[in-house]
Design an enzyme around this catalytic site. Structure first.
Site, PDB file in Angstrom:
ATOM      1  N   THR A 113       0.930  -1.301  -0.042  1.00 58.47           N
ATOM      2  CA  THR A 113       0.116   0.050   0.146  1.00 58.47           C
ATOM      3  C   THR A 113       0.807   1.184   0.076  1.00 58.47           C
ATOM      4  OG1 THR A 113      -0.255  -0.413   2.399  1.00 58.47           O
ATOM      5  CG2 THR A 113      -1.968  -1.064   1.276  1.00 58.47           C
ATOM      6  N   ILE A 161      -4.725  13.515   1.715  1.00 54.78           N
ATOM      7  CA  ILE A 161      -4.030  12.652   0.811  1.00 54.78           C
ATOM      8  C   ILE A 161      -2.487  12.778   1.119  1.00 54.78           C
ATOM      9  CG2 ILE A 161      -3.502  11.674  -1.445  1.00 54.78           C
ATOM     10  CD1 ILE A 161      -6.380  11.411  -0.585  1.00 54.78           C
ATOM     11  N   ASN A 199       0.043  10.790  -0.177  1.00 56.24           N
ATOM     12  CA  ASN A 199       0.733  10.824  -1.442  1.00 56.24           C
ATOM     13  C   ASN A 199      -0.145  10.665  -2.550  1.00 56.24           C
ATOM     14  OD1 ASN A 199       2.430   9.590  -3.565  1.00 56.24           O
ATOM     15  ND2 ASN A 199       3.794   8.730  -1.999  1.00 56.24           N
ATOM     16  N   THR A 252       0.691   6.979  -4.662  1.00 55.86           N
ATOM     17  CA  THR A 252       0.301   5.668  -4.035  1.00 55.86           C
ATOM     18  C   THR A 252      -1.285   5.893  -3.526  1.00 55.86           C
ATOM     19  OG1 THR A 252       0.860   6.536  -1.807  1.00 55.86           O
ATOM     20  CG2 THR A 252       2.433   5.203  -3.134  1.00 55.86           C
ATOM     21  N   GLN A 293      -3.926   3.116  -4.820  1.00 59.03           N
ATOM     22  CA  GLN A 293      -4.799   2.384  -4.033  1.00 59.03           C
ATOM     23  C   GLN A 293      -6.077   2.348  -4.531  1.00 59.03           C
ATOM     24  OE1 GLN A 293      -4.754   0.681  -1.184  1.00 59.03           O
ATOM     25  NE2 GLN A 293      -3.921   1.818   0.357  1.00 59.03           N
ATOM     26  N   GLU A 348      -9.851   0.620   1.673  1.00 59.46           N
ATOM     27  CA  GLU A 348     -11.102  -0.085   1.623  1.00 59.46           C
ATOM     28  C   GLU A 348     -12.040   0.796   0.512  1.00 59.46           C
ATOM     29  OE1 GLU A 348     -10.781  -2.999   4.044  1.00 59.46           O
ATOM     30  OE2 GLU A 348      -9.194  -1.676   4.762  1.00 59.46           O
TER      31      GLU A 348
END
Lengths: 741, 331
Positions: free
Chosen positions: A470, A632, A634, A637, A641, A708
């Site tokens: 992640t 946020i 990054n 990434t 995700q 999720e």
């Protein structure tokens, strides 16, 4: 706030090591000599082992031992000792405990040999006979055996009804009741579950285990084998995907540790891909949604009932129906959640557990309702929008869902949708637009971190958390570099080691908020310490400076009001004759503050599908996912995700299904040739929009978590788009071509 | 995996001899299927004769205007061979619809013909399977049979042949050249694979000690009017639920000759030449295509989870023929 690293598109700091093969996964620690274990799995779903004869296997040169219930040493006997941090209520499965078979593919023996190939061959020579007992594995045929879901589990919230559903439903002008079904899914990360136990000269164990919680594995091993924790060190530096499957210690950890302790030698156990279907999975669930609304689309009554499977020995619990009480304004809500015990292994959290499935039922039912009401599906959501969490009546700590709807719809071109089903076509393809909402919890868990700053200007931050792909390494690095004003290259993040400061399980989208905050805190402690040291220097220009008066930038401490005044952090250490500064910090969630708010992430998902009118083939042409997920850390990434979540949503909607043959009580498509997940050719345009939220309640660092939310709602949006394209409502996932042709 | 011995054959005759003298020996080339089956102990030869160094790796023109594919040419090299692409594009398309690039790089043309079924029960030793263990029973008949056969099944087996390449080869009426202890022979493609009958453990009419040396394509390649249509659960790297190799020889809008082979529906690539002849000298119309599709599927029998394949196959045949005939969409 101006930032240098946080929020920016920073490439994974572990990327080069992974690409070069330097990042070692659990089965790749090969330098030191070790034995290999191969697991024998049960052929039957229920019964007893009547014979287990390993003599032919043991006769082979190089086979060291065969472990089974026949030679299991005395181990802990209380259930409590087998309960890991993520265990649901019940009596945890004990590998090799006795001759009883509780599920198909249950591990019944471990063959230990000098090579993997030899262990695998020897496993074929172990003669096993069974006494078969009748099993039940069919959820739908056993609904009469359903029991109210009871017990407690971390993260589980017992469903709570409110108002008077029956009365409100009776009053409603427009009503709907439909059932939704989805089959089992198995996590199937790329890296198979594996454990390598090194038996050290001082009788301690160094265990490399595929886990989302090194402390959980350490605790589990220590309890069962009666070892003090200083004899057990668990490491999990790199994880080739997990999706929840490594939240609980799986049986290869038990077996490898057992063999190492008994033989006083190092042992590695790697499961086969087929065996990856022998344990945890997303439970099969049957849901019924009952909705009542006024003609103008206000929800008046919601009932959400779910039947879900669990094993005979544990009550696996997840939040399936709760979301229906949280997403829309409605006073009269009835929620029901029942479990059916089957002769299978206990299900386990799989990415967005409960929400991934529960929200499908809610959001498909909302779509169905929109057609009954003749209201645009998006407009229906807006008419039931709430800024106060219904039920608890608490305000949301932040909720930019309205902006997600608006920006997502605009980017997608929702206004070009012809409301009539089966009205849009391109050649043989029926075109459909569908949308859905997603929701997940924003969680912060207690976490600790350590920071070590050395006189050469290098900073190392560590916490016993995990990076399952992640980006945990990367965000830890960014936060530390940002806080202390160091170049990224000067900062190293370490994780996945039980000797590091406490971090709970890597799951539930809580890691960035929890560990991220701890890293920020520990670096702030260093700031204070550095300032104190700087103030004490002879003729220090910082003598009177407070923390608020200084900046940390490019390795220097700078006076805000007089930027000419600066000192290198390394100089501070040198002038204090210090080689190293070390701090630890604990980040506890502010429960008092948090309890006054509802804390959730949200998403709005828009999907275009093309369905061949004759052949039923379905392509998800476009997805726009607008996410309200707090700050946020990054951009790169975070984007990845959400992409991954959307891909899984496509997978869930169209492909993934582990099929149980009830004659054998066995999942049959147990390999990646026949258990389908999307390939590149299945994935077309995916666009991600982040609607940032300022939220210091969810976590001090402002993060709400993204693991999720990217998945939730996607499958529903696809199912809704398929209905819009074809006029066919499919209520069981996955939607394969035969269901729409 | 059980231990086995291994040797590398130096010429075809030696390879054949090595296998004919040892009942427990098998040839290995690409190994993309055999090795997997050995790892899960579904197949367990005691000896492997490696044929990868035999001189069977060229693609050459034949005297009668056809093309000869050496048995050891890889699937990838065949699909991307210029002559195959130009003269037998149906074959190229079919090969590229199968497996993954990595597998096609390794798998050989001869091996492609000999791959085993993908029936779940064949792959799982915990369940009975007549193909794996003759006489143990067929679990698929009453089990999870979504991917299973609807044509030519028997009470002993409802497995399918998984190849895409073979569906095209059936339509193209290729010939399989084989070599055995008693010399060489040629097997027409239609006779190469078998229906399960009461011997489902025998996939093909190739004898245990025979080796495929080449696949010969006749001159006629249907390069103008062809389609390989594959329907599956994902867009790549999945076996066909139904596939259709359609090849038409056309004069204007009139069909002179039609070939229709189906994959994913039977124990072998399925053809019904009587049905194909219905299209001879007929105009290419959707109506005519529907009639032939109905005829081909007339004898089809569905099971609990795969009955949809009957209607799907019909629609796939119509679509494939429409595409091959280049009919306007929806015509």
């Amino acid at each position: 706030m101006q930032t240098k690293y946080i929020g920016k598109s920073v490439s994974r700091v572990d990327g080069p090591a992974k690409v070069k093969g330097e990042a070692k996964y659990i089965a790749e620690f090969n330098e030191r000599e070790h034995l290999h274990g191969y697991v024998i799995s049960s052929r039957i779903a229920k019964g007893k082992i009547t014979k287990l004869d390993a003599s032919k296997a043991l006769a082979l040169d190089g086979v060291v031992e065969v472990f089974s219930h026949q030679n299991l040493p005395r181990l802990a006997w209380l259930d409590l000792s087998y309960k890991d941090m993520d265990a649901p209520p019940g009596s945890p499965f004990r590998p090799l405990y006795n001759n009883k078979i509780k599920f198909s593919m249950q591990p019944i023996a471990l063959v230990v040999a000098k090579t993997f190939e030899l262990a695998r061959y020897a496993s074929l020579l172990v003669e096993v006979e069974y006494e078969v007992e009748p099993h039940i594995t069919n959820l739908e045929d056993n609904l009469d055996k359903a029991q109210e879901a009871s017990g407690m589990r971390f993260g589980y919230e017992p469903p709570s009804s409110r108002g008077n559903f029956e009365a409100a439903y009776a009053e409603a002008n427009v009503t709907l009741e439909e059932s939704y079904f989805h089959g089992a899914e198995h996590h199937n990360p790329m890296e198979m579950h594996a454990t390598t136990v090194f038996y050290e000269k001082d009788d301690t164990l160094t265990i490399y285990d595929k886990t989302q919680g090194v402390l959980n594995s350490q605790h589990y091993v220590a309890m069962i084998f009666g070892l003090s924790k200083d004899r057990v060190r668990v490491l999990s530096p790199f994880i080739g995907g997990a999706f929840g499957s490594a939240l609980r210690p799986q049986y290869q950890l038990f077996l490898a540790t057992l063999a190492a302790l008994e033989l006083k030698q190092s042992v590695k156990v790697v499961l086969t891909r087929q065996q990856m279907f022998s344990f945890s999975h997303r439970p099969i669930t049957l849901q019924t949604m009952t909705l009542g609304a006024s003609p103008d689309g206000k929800l008046q009554a919601i009932r959400h009932a779910a039947y879900s499977e669990t094993s005979q020995f544990e009550n696996y619990l997840e939040n399936i129906v709760n979301w229906s009480g949280k997403l829309y304004s409605c006073d009269d809500v009835e929620l029901e959640y029942k479990l059916v015990k089957l002769d299978t292994y206990s299900p386990l959290d799989m990415r967005a557990p409960g929400a991934a499935t529960g929200v499908v039922a809610l959001e498909c039912a909302m779509d169905e309702l929109s057609y009954k009401l003749n209201i645009d599906p998006l407009e229906l959501r807006l008419r039931n929008y709430t800024d106060i969490q219904p039920g608890s009546k608490k305000p949301f700590s932040s909720k930019e869902l309205r902006a997600c709807y608006q920006q997502g719809a605009e980017r997608f071109g929702w206004d070009k949708r012809n409301p009539q089903p089966r009205s849009m076509q391109e050649g043989h393809n029926l075109v459909g637009y569908g949308m859905a909402t997603g929701i997940w919890d924003a969680m912060q868990l207690p976490a600790r971190a350590k920071a070590v700053f050395t006189a050469d200007g290098k900073l190392t931050v560590s916490s016993a958390t995990a990076d399952i792909g992640t980006g945990t390494y990367t965000i830890m690095t960014q936060i530390a570099a940002e806080t202390l004003g160091l170049p990224l290259e000067q900062v190293t993040a370490q994780l996945g080691d039980s000797s590091m400061p406490l971090s709970l399980l890597e799951g539930g989208s809580a890691t960035a908020a929890s560990v991220g905050t701890a890293v920020m805190y520990v670096c702030q402690k260093l700031q204070k310490n550095l300032l104190k040291l700087a103030r004490n220097l002879k003729n220090s220009p910082f003598a009177k400076a407070k923390l608020a008066d200084v900046l940390f930038e490019d390795g220097n401490m700078i006076l805000k009001n007089d930027p000419e005044v600066s000192i290198a952090l390394t100089t501070i250490l040198q002038q204090n004759d210090l080689k190293v500064l070390e701090k630890k910090a604990t980040a506890m969630p502010n429960l008092l503050k948090q309890s006054r708010y509802a804390r959730n992430t949200h998403s709005a998902v828009f999907v275009e599908v093309h369905v061949d009118e004759d052949l039923g083939t379905i392509i998800v042409k476009r997805v726009v996912s607008a996410i309200a997920g707090g700050r946020i850390l990054n951009a790169k990434t975070a984007h990845s995700q959400i992409l991954g979540g959307v891909v899984w949503g496509i997978s869930m909607a169209l492909q993934e299904d582990t099929f149980m043959d009830h004659t054998f009580g066995r999942f049959m498509n147990h390999d990646l040739a026949e258990y389908h997940v999307p390939v590149n050719a299945d994935i077309r345009d995916i666009e991600v929009i982040f609607v940032e939220e300022q939220d210091k309640v969810a976590s001090p660092i402002g993060v709400k978590g993204l693991g999720e939310i990217g998945l939730v709602g996607v499958a529903a949006a696809i199912a809704n788009a398929i209905y819009h394209a074809t006029g066919k409502r499919v209520r069981d996932l996955p939607i394969t071509l035969d269901k729409v042709m | 995996m059980r231990p086995f011995t291994y040797n590398r054959a130096t010429d075809v005759a030696a390879a054949v001899e090595q296998v004919s003298l040892n009942k427990e020996a098998k040839f290995i080339a690409g190994g993309t299927n055999l090795l997997d089956l050995m790892k899960i102990d579904v197949m367990h030869p005691q000896h492997l004769v490696d044929i990868t160094r035999l001189a069977l790796n060229t693609i050459e023109d034949t005297a009668n205007g056809g093309l000869r594919l050496g048995a050891l040419v890889t699937n990838a090299d065949t699909a991307y061979n210029e002559k195959v692409e130009q003269r037998y594009p149906l074959l190229s398309h079919a090969i590229l619809a199968g497996a993954s690039a990595q597998l096609r790089n390794k798998a050989t043309d001869g091996g492609n013909l000999l791959q085993r079924t993908r029936c779940y029960y064949f792959y799982d030793k915990a369940t009975p399977c007549n193909k794996r263990e003759p006489g143990s029973g067929c679990s698929a008949k009453e089990g999870f049979n979504r991917i299973h056969a609807i044509l030519g099944t028997s009470e002993h087996c409802i497995a399918t042949h998984p190849s895409d390449m073979c569906v095209a080869l059936a339509a193209l009426e290729a010939t399989v050249q084989v070599s055995g202890p008693n010399g060489d022979r040629a097997i027409p493609f239609a006779d190469f694979h078998r229906l399960p009958g009461d011997t489902p453990h025998i996939d093909s009419n190739l004898k245990e000690d025979e080796i495929i040396t080449a696949i010969e394509l006749p001159a006629k390649g249907f390069e103008k009017n062809f389609t390989y249509l594959k329907l599956r659960d994902r867009q790549s790297y999945a076996f066909a639920l139904v596939s259709v190799a359609a090849a038409l020889d056309m004069d204007g809008n009139t069909i002179k000759e039609a070939r229709i082979a189906l994959g994913g529906v039977a124990h072998k690539p399925w053809r019904n030449t009587a049905a194909e002849e219905m299209l001879a000298n007929q105009p290419a119309t959707t109506e005519n295509f529907r009639k032939v599709a109905e005829t081909i599927l007339q004898e089809a029998k569905g099971f609990k989870y795969n009955a949809f394949k009957i209607e799907l196959a019909k629609r796939a045949i119509v679509r494939a023929l429409q595409q091959a005939a280049k009919l306007e969409e929806g015509a």
